[in-house]
Scaffold this motif. Structure first.
Motif, mmCIF file in Angstrom:
data_model
loop_
_atom_site.group_PDB
_atom_site.id
_atom_site.type_symbol
_atom_site.label_atom_id
_atom_site.label_comp_id
_atom_site.label_asym_id
_atom_site.label_seq_id
_atom_site.Cartn_x
_atom_site.Cartn_y
_atom_site.Cartn_z
ATOM 1 N N LEU A 48 -9.108 1.736 -6.240
ATOM 2 C CA LEU A 48 -8.300 0.733 -5.544
ATOM 3 C C LEU A 48 -7.463 -0.081 -6.532
ATOM 4 O O LEU A 48 -6.315 -0.446 -6.225
ATOM 5 N N ARG A 49 -8.005 -0.359 -7.704
ATOM 6 C CA ARG A 49 -7.237 -1.097 -8.718
ATOM 7 C C ARG A 49 -5.971 -0.326 -9.095
ATOM 8 O O ARG A 49 -4.896 -0.906 -9.254
ATOM 9 N N GLY A 50 -6.115 0.997 -9.213
ATOM 10 C CA GLY A 50 -4.949 1.819 -9.534
ATOM 11 C C GLY A 50 -3.910 1.775 -8.427
ATOM 12 O O GLY A 50 -2.699 1.698 -8.706
ATOM 13 N N ILE A 51 -4.362 1.801 -7.170
ATOM 14 C CA ILE A 51 -3.427 1.754 -6.042
ATOM 15 C C ILE A 51 -2.716 0.407 -5.999
ATOM 16 O O ILE A 51 -1.487 0.340 -5.804
ATOM 17 N N TRP B 205 -2.156 -1.638 -8.447
ATOM 18 C CA TRP B 205 -1.213 -1.718 -9.570
ATOM 19 C C TRP B 205 0.060 -0.936 -9.267
ATOM 20 O O TRP B 205 1.178 -1.375 -9.570
ATOM 21 N N GLU B 206 -0.077 0.240 -8.643
ATOM 22 C CA GLU B 206 1.091 1.040 -8.293
ATOM 23 C C GLU B 206 2.022 0.289 -7.344
ATOM 24 O O GLU B 206 3.247 0.398 -7.453
ATOM 25 N N VAL B 207 1.433 -0.474 -6.419
ATOM 26 C CA VAL B 207 2.235 -1.167 -5.410
ATOM 27 C C VAL B 207 2.774 -2.493 -5.924
ATOM 28 O O VAL B 207 3.929 -2.856 -5.671
ATOM 29 N N THR B 208 1.965 -3.233 -6.697
ATOM 30 C CA THR B 208 2.321 -4.615 -7.070
ATOM 31 C C THR B 208 2.612 -4.801 -8.549
ATOM 32 O O THR B 208 3.152 -5.846 -8.932
ATOM 33 N N GLU B 209 2.241 -3.826 -9.362
ATOM 34 C CA GLU B 209 2.327 -3.930 -10.830
ATOM 35 C C GLU B 209 1.500 -5.107 -11.351
ATOM 36 O O GLU B 209 1.818 -5.703 -12.385
ATOM 37 N N ALA C 183 -2.016 2.026 3.382
ATOM 38 C CA ALA C 183 -1.543 3.382 3.658
ATOM 39 C C ALA C 183 -1.907 4.331 2.522
ATOM 40 O O ALA C 183 -2.362 5.464 2.757
ATOM 41 N N ARG C 184 -1.713 3.893 1.285
ATOM 42 C CA ARG C 184 -2.032 4.745 0.137
ATOM 43 C C ARG C 184 -3.546 4.957 0.018
ATOM 44 O O ARG C 184 -4.002 6.027 -0.394
#
Length: 321
Positions: A10-13, A15-19, A45-46
């Motif tokens: 979830l941390r990776g997701i 970061w991908e969305v919000t940086e 969604a991701r």
């Protein structure tokens, strides 16, 4: 997959969305750096795509921080895994001996609790495997004519044991169902010697607006497994069918069977069943709450009490060895 592993994905997701990669576990996503609702929708969604799950609408509003998000994801993974393993949870429309390797001359016929699934009795059955055959069945949901349904329950009992006396067991509303089947059996000339009830009320007009989900409103916590089963398609379907039956049920009349009611200590009273039998009505105080009786912390006391009742029944020769 552990909750910690889920949290790292979830941390990776996020970061991908919000940086943003330095959220604390309990820090709300929307409290920092303008992480808005559209970002949350994209994260959800991701997450669904990554874990191959589908959130319910109310769970999306709880998707507020890593702790909550990982808990919800794990919950959905378990629920959807259960859904895919439906055959492991459903017994079907015939009684099955949950102690299949046991050769006992004592049969207990167990009627499903409000959940509608006979597998709810599995842990009790295994703890009594040296004492009895423990037959369970699911609620018969394919009937609109409930008189025919009760006849079919009775037929299934006789298919296992062709002569009485019979011993029934029911947890919660399962005991109300057992009471109705007993009336059918007695009309056919069969003898049901005893019904063991697990914290059961006589079902009448005061109980018709109650179902398992509403117990949550009383402040009583629903066991995780029960809640998850209710959220599966098959669990929801069979529970809803049982609930429709209960909404028209009125446990009236009198039976000949002895009634043994195991009730939680703080609710000890006759539960309305004392006038429902021509013979003995007995109560046994047990600890816990209505929904926690079969959880690990209380089940030993519950099983020991059932075992003692079985011995008492044998000693009075109501079940022949």
């Amino acid at each position: 997959m552990t909750e910690h592993e889920i949290k790292e994905i979830l941390r990776g997701i996020v970061w991908e969305v919000t940086e943003i990669n330095d959220f604390q576990d309990d820090e709300k996503f929307m409290d920092r750096f303008g992480v808005d609702s559209m970002s949350i929708i994209e994260i959800v969604a991701r997450t669904e795509k990554k874990f191959e799950i589908k959130f319910q609408e109310h769970q999306i509003t709880q998707f507020t921080n890593f702790n909550e998000a990982s808990r919800i994801v794990l919950d959905r993974i378990i629920i959807e895994t259960i859904s895919k393993e439906e055959d492991l949870w459903k017994i079907g429309d015939k009684f099955v001996n949950l102690n299949e390797k046991v050769d006992s001359n004592i049969n207990i016929f167990c009627f499903p609790p409000g959940l509608g699934l006979g597998m709810a009795y599995l842990d009790i059955a295994k703890r009594l495997e040296n004492e009895c055959n423990f037959y369970a069945i699911d609620f018969l949901e394919d009937y609109d004519n409930y008189a025919e349904m009760l006849q079919e329950f009775a037929n299934q009992v006789v298919m296992i044991q062709d002569k009485g006396p019979y011993l029934f067991l029911g947890y919660s509303s399962g005991a109300s169902l057992a009471f109705e089947v007993t009336k059918v059996m007695e009309l056919k000339g069969y003898i049901v010697s005893d019904i063991i009830m697990l914290d059961s009320y006589l079902w009448d007009s005061d109980m018709r607006n109650t179902d398992m989900r509403k117990l949550l409103e009383s402040g009583e916590e629903m066991p995780d497994l029960v809640r998850r089963l209710l959220e599966t398609p098959f669990g929801s379907s069979i529970h809803d069918s049982f609930t429709r039956y209960l909404k028209q049920l009125n446990n009236s009349g009198v039976i000949c069977a002895n009634i043994h009611n195991l009730v939680v200590k703080h609710r000890l009273n006759d539960k309305g069943w004392a006038e429902g039998t021509e013979n003995n009505y007995l109560e046994y105080a047990i600890p816990g709450t209505h929904l926690s009786l079969i959880l690990p912390e209380y089940i030993e006391i519950l099983v020991n009490t059932i075992s003692r009742i079985l011995k008492d029944i044998q000693e009075t020769n109501l079940i022949k060895n």
